[in-house]
Every structure is written in C-alpha cells, then in structure tokens.
Design a protein around this motif. Structure first.
Motif, PDB file in Angstrom:
ATOM      1  N   PHE A 110       0.826  -1.209   0.000  1.00 14.47           N
ATOM      2  CA  PHE A 110       0.000   0.000   0.000  1.00 14.47           C
ATOM      3  C   PHE A 110       0.863   1.263   0.000  1.00 14.47           C
ATOM      4  N   HIS A 111       2.124   1.101  -0.396  1.00 19.25           N
ATOM      5  CA  HIS A 111       3.051   2.214  -0.625  1.00 19.25           C
ATOM      6  C   HIS A 111       3.448   2.972   0.636  1.00 19.25           C
ATOM      7  N   LEU A 112       3.442   2.290   1.787  1.00 16.11           N
ATOM      8  CA  LEU A 112       4.009   2.890   2.989  1.00 16.11           C
ATOM      9  C   LEU A 112       5.528   2.754   2.908  1.00 16.11           C
ATOM     10  N   ASN A 113       6.237   3.721   3.478  1.00 14.78           N
ATOM     11  CA  ASN A 113       7.700   3.639   3.406  1.00 14.78           C
ATOM     12  C   ASN A 113       8.225   2.531   4.324  1.00 14.78           C
ATOM     13  N   ALA A 114       9.502   2.231   4.229  1.00 21.50           N
ATOM     14  CA  ALA A 114      10.091   1.090   4.937  1.00 21.50           C
ATOM     15  C   ALA A 114       9.965   1.226   6.448  1.00 21.50           C
ATOM     16  N   THR A 115      10.205   2.435   6.982  1.00 23.25           N
ATOM     17  CA  THR A 115      10.139   2.648   8.431  1.00 23.25           C
ATOM     18  C   THR A 115       8.723   2.469   8.944  1.00 23.25           C
ATOM     19  N   GLU A 116       7.757   3.063   8.247  1.00 20.61           N
ATOM     20  CA  GLU A 116       6.363   2.978   8.676  1.00 20.61           C
ATOM     21  C   GLU A 116       5.844   1.539   8.568  1.00 20.61           C
ATOM     22  N   SER A 117       6.250   0.823   7.522  1.00 22.08           N
ATOM     23  CA  SER A 117       5.827  -0.563   7.341  1.00 22.08           C
ATOM     24  C   SER A 117       6.362  -1.445   8.465  1.00 22.08           C
ATOM     25  N   LEU A 118       7.637  -1.254   8.800  1.00 26.88           N
ATOM     26  CA  LEU A 118       8.237  -2.040   9.884  1.00 26.88           C
ATOM     27  C   LEU A 118       7.553  -1.723  11.210  1.00 26.88           C
ATOM     28  N   PHE A 119       7.259  -0.442  11.418  1.00 21.99           N
ATOM     29  CA  PHE A 119       6.598  -0.060  12.667  1.00 21.99           C
ATOM     30  C   PHE A 119       5.212  -0.701  12.781  1.00 21.99           C
ATOM     31  N   LEU A 120       4.466  -0.759  11.672  1.00 18.39           N
ATOM     32  CA  LEU A 120       3.150  -1.407  11.715  1.00 18.39           C
ATOM     33  C   LEU A 120       3.294  -2.886  12.065  1.00 18.39           C
ATOM     34  N   GLY A 121       4.330  -3.519  11.543  1.00 17.03           N
ATOM     35  CA  GLY A 121       4.589  -4.912  11.903  1.00 17.03           C
ATOM     36  C   GLY A 121       4.805  -5.076  13.397  1.00 17.03           C
ATOM     37  N   VAL A 122       5.570  -4.161  13.988  1.00 15.72           N
ATOM     38  CA  VAL A 122       5.821  -4.194  15.436  1.00 15.72           C
ATOM     39  C   VAL A 122       4.519  -3.945  16.207  1.00 15.72           C
ATOM     40  N   THR A 123       3.714  -3.015  15.724  1.00 18.81           N
ATOM     41  CA  THR A 123       2.439  -2.699  16.379  1.00 18.81           C
ATOM     42  C   THR A 123       1.551  -3.936  16.483  1.00 18.81           C
ATOM     43  N   PHE A 124       1.467  -4.688  15.388  1.00 23.45           N
ATOM     44  CA  PHE A 124       0.589  -5.858  15.374  1.00 23.45           C
ATOM     45  C   PHE A 124       1.288  -7.126  15.872  1.00 23.45           C
ATOM     46  N   ALA A 125       2.533  -6.992  16.298  1.00 23.27           N
ATOM     47  CA  ALA A 125       3.216  -8.113  16.949  1.00 23.27           C
ATOM     48  C   ALA A 125       2.802  -8.207  18.416  1.00 23.27           C
ATOM     49  N   ALA A 126       2.315  -7.095  18.964  1.00 19.88           N
ATOM     50  CA  ALA A 126       1.928  -7.061  20.381  1.00 19.88           C
ATOM     51  C   ALA A 126       0.640  -7.841  20.600  1.00 19.88           C
ATOM     52  N   THR A 127       0.469  -8.328  21.821  1.00 20.07           N
ATOM     53  CA  THR A 127      -0.739  -9.066  22.200  1.00 20.07           C
ATOM     54  C   THR A 127      -1.350  -8.442  23.445  1.00 20.07           C
TER      55      THR A 127
END
Length: 391
Positions: A106-123
């Motif tokens: 969805f054309h998010l930059n590398a930093t923002e994409s990685l951060f979203l991955g970290v966000t949804f890694a949490a439980t």
C-alpha cells in the motif's frame, strides 16, 4: 460531575450488552467492546475518552491481570515456559514480516511498514483472560501457555519498539551512540527488574501479606495485596515495560500465600463491577470511521493479516512445542487480540513520527477489529477442544 454520569451510563450499558452477548452465545467481552463503539465518537458520541475514563480503564486492566496472576498455577507456568517462549517468538516474528510486506504493497515507506509490523506483533492478553475466565479454562495448559507467552510477547514488543525509536532518533539527531547507550541502560534495568521479581515473589510478598494480616483495619489483607499490585505495576511502567506485567506477577506472588482465596473473593467484585467494564469500553471509544472508505482495503488486508499471522505463528509454535493442532488453535486464538498494547504502541509511534497521520485512524480501526474478532475465535477454539475431549 459529568464523569459520574458517564460512568453510570457505561456500567448500565455494559451490563445489558454483556447479558445480550451471552444470550447470543458470545463472550460478554464482545458486548462491552461494542458498547464503547456505540457510546463513543464512532456512533452516538455520548462518551469520550477523557483522562478520567483512561485512568479508570488503566486500573481496570491492572486489576484484571492481577486476578489472572492470582488464578495462575506457578508450577504450570514453570512447566510450560519453553512452549510459551516458542509461541511468543513465532507469534512476534510472523506478524512483523507479513504486515511489513503488506504495508509496503500500500506504498508505505520502509520505516512505517516495519513499525506497523511491530504494532501488530503485540498481544493484549487481558481480553483473552476475560474469555478464558468466563469459560473456566484459564488454569489449563493452554491458558497457562497463553499467559506465559503474552508476558514474553509484551517484553519482545517493548524491546523492538525501544530499538526502533532509538534508531529513528539517531537518524534524526545523529546521536547514534547516545541512543544506543540509552537502549543498553533500559535493557539492563528491565533485566534487573525480572531478576528482582524472583526475590519479591519468594521472600518479600509473604512478609508483606503477614504484615497486612496483622493490621487492625477492615480487609487489611486485600488492602496490602492492592498495594503490592499497584506498586509492581508502577515499577514495571517506570522502567518502560507494560504495567500489566507488574500486575500479573503481583498476582502470582500473592497467589502463593495463604490469603489468595480471600483476596480473590474480594478483588473480583471490585474489578468486575466497575473497573474492568470501563477498560473494555475504553478500547471501543478509540474507534472512528474517519476515512474508513478511503482506507477500506488497507484496513481489511491488515486486519486479516494480523489475525492469521498470530493464529499461525502462535499455533505453529505450540505444535512445535508438542501441543496438538486443536490446542495450537486455542493458543493462537488466545494471542490474536491486540487491544490496549497495540493502541499504546500506535500512539507512541504516531507521536514519534513513525506512523503518518493519514494512516493513524485506519490502523486504530484494524486494531479494534482484531480485538473484537479475537474473543469469538477463542470461544470457538475452546468449544472445539471440549467437544474433542468429550469424544
């Protein structure tokens, strides 16, 4: 006195909504979460996330996790620490990788994409705890593994977030060595906290509870247990960990004493009557339909990816640890909810410029959707386990 009116409205609506949820065969938590969406800015706008509501909600999740610790079997936690670690690691790695990739589509930059991955890694295990307690399976091997994995999961998510913020800070200010030093100090303090917890659980808490029992005031034992709960929660939060980690270990420590049944009888009415419903409502209050249609497919893809990666990652981890596929499904479902942990991480990232303003509402919506779906999945998984055991 507006906050009294808001509190009264929340309590009556969550009671009715929880009742209707149970009548429809759903966990009561679903009704409470939906109550927040309906009462909040997304629909009626009658209740907003004021500081009073946020403080009440924070107390709610702390008390909920303290209750989970009280009801946890320490011997089972020790027995299943290896499966918990495996479930947590795979349940963190898979969401980070897949959601990072999906975000870049969805054309998010590398930093923002990685951060979203970290966000949804949490439980957010607090949602799962409420469902497991409702179904009377919290103290089973699957419930114990979920609790253990959630603690490791939170620690990993906090550490990865700290690393990202440190690297982001060094890129902006050029102070790489200073950021690395701060991260090293934080990690050392957090490690010392977990080492100190051993001595707190084994030596300090029993003495404090004995002191509480000697006090000539009503419910002095319960009072002392809350002091321990809030004290450890504060310390965990102060060193950069989640307050729920401190509350959970406080519950474990108090649960090893001779007073745990009395405390459990006193704490449950306090939590379930007032604080815990407000916590679940507070999650729904974050829901907003702003920009929903323009980000529709982004929300759908991220939500589906968030659910499937936790189910698969945690479930495969459980299978590798020797659980059956049905048990793996229950454990994976117990790890799906993102709740307050992901909301907090998203807020930190937004403030730290790791998450853009035009994607913030969409991310919050995806977090809440996963939180709504998680209890339904978990209830289905537990039902299948019970049917399998009955055959």
């Amino acid at each position: 006195m507006n906050y009294i009116g808001s509190l009264s409205l929340i309590l009556i609506v969550t009671a009715v909504a929880g009742h209707l949820s149970v009548r429809m065969g759903l966990p009561a938590v679903i009704g409470q979460l939906v109550s927040g969406i309906v009462l909040g800015p997304a629909v009626l706008g009658w209740v907003t996330a004021t500081s009073f509501i946020k403080d009440f909600a924070e107390l709610g999740v702390i008390i909920l996790m303290f209750m989970a610790g009280l009801e946890s079997d320490l011997q089972l936690l020790k027995k299943y620490w290896k499966p918990s670690l495996l479930v947590a690691v795979l349940g963190v790695v898979l969401p980070i990788g897949v959601i990072d990739w999906c975000s870049q589509l969805f054309h998010l930059n590398a930093t923002e994409s990685l951060f979203l991955g970290v966000t949804f890694a949490a439980t957010s295990v607090s949602i799962s705890v409420a469902v497991l307690k409702e179904l009377n399976v919290l103290d089973g091997k699957e419930g114990t593994t979920i609790l253990g994995a959630a603690v490791v999961d939170d620690v990993l998510a906090v550490l990865i977030l700290s690393l990202m913020i440190s690297l982001f800070g060094s890129e902006v200010s050029g102070g790489g060595s200073h950021a690395s030093t701060n991260l090293a100090v934080s990690l050392t303090i957090q490690l010392a906290f977990f080492i100190a917890l051993y001595f707190v659980v084994k030596w300090l808490v029993p003495h404090l509870m004995a002191v509480g029992n000697a006090l000539l005031v009503p419910t002095s034992v319960t009072l002392m247990s809350l002091v321990i709960c809030f004290g450890l929660s504060y310390l965990a939060d102060a060193i950069g960990l989640s307050a729920v980690i401190g509350a959970f270990f406080a519950g474990i420590a108090v649960g090893q004493t001779d007073y745990h049944e009395v405390i459990d009888d006193h704490i449950q009415p306090i939590g379930n009557a007032v604080f815990i419903p407000v916590f679940f409502v507070s999650i729904g209050l974050n829901m907003s339909f702003k920009g929903f249609m323009s980000d529709f497919w982004f929300i759908v893809v991220i939500t589906v990816a968030a659910i499937l990666t936790k189910l698969a990652g945690a479930g495969i981890g459980a299978k590798l640890a020797g659980f059956s596929w049905l048990s793996g499904y229950e454990i994976g479902a117990g790890m799906v909810s993102r709740g307050e942990m992901a909301l907090i991480i998203a807020q930190i990232g937004y403030q730290g410029k790791l998450l853009s303003e035009n994607r913030y509402s969409a991310v919050i919506t995806a977090i809440i959707l996963t939180t709504l779906i998680a209890p339904i999945l978990l209830r289905h998984a537990v039902k299948r386990m019970k049917l399998s055991a009955a055959v």
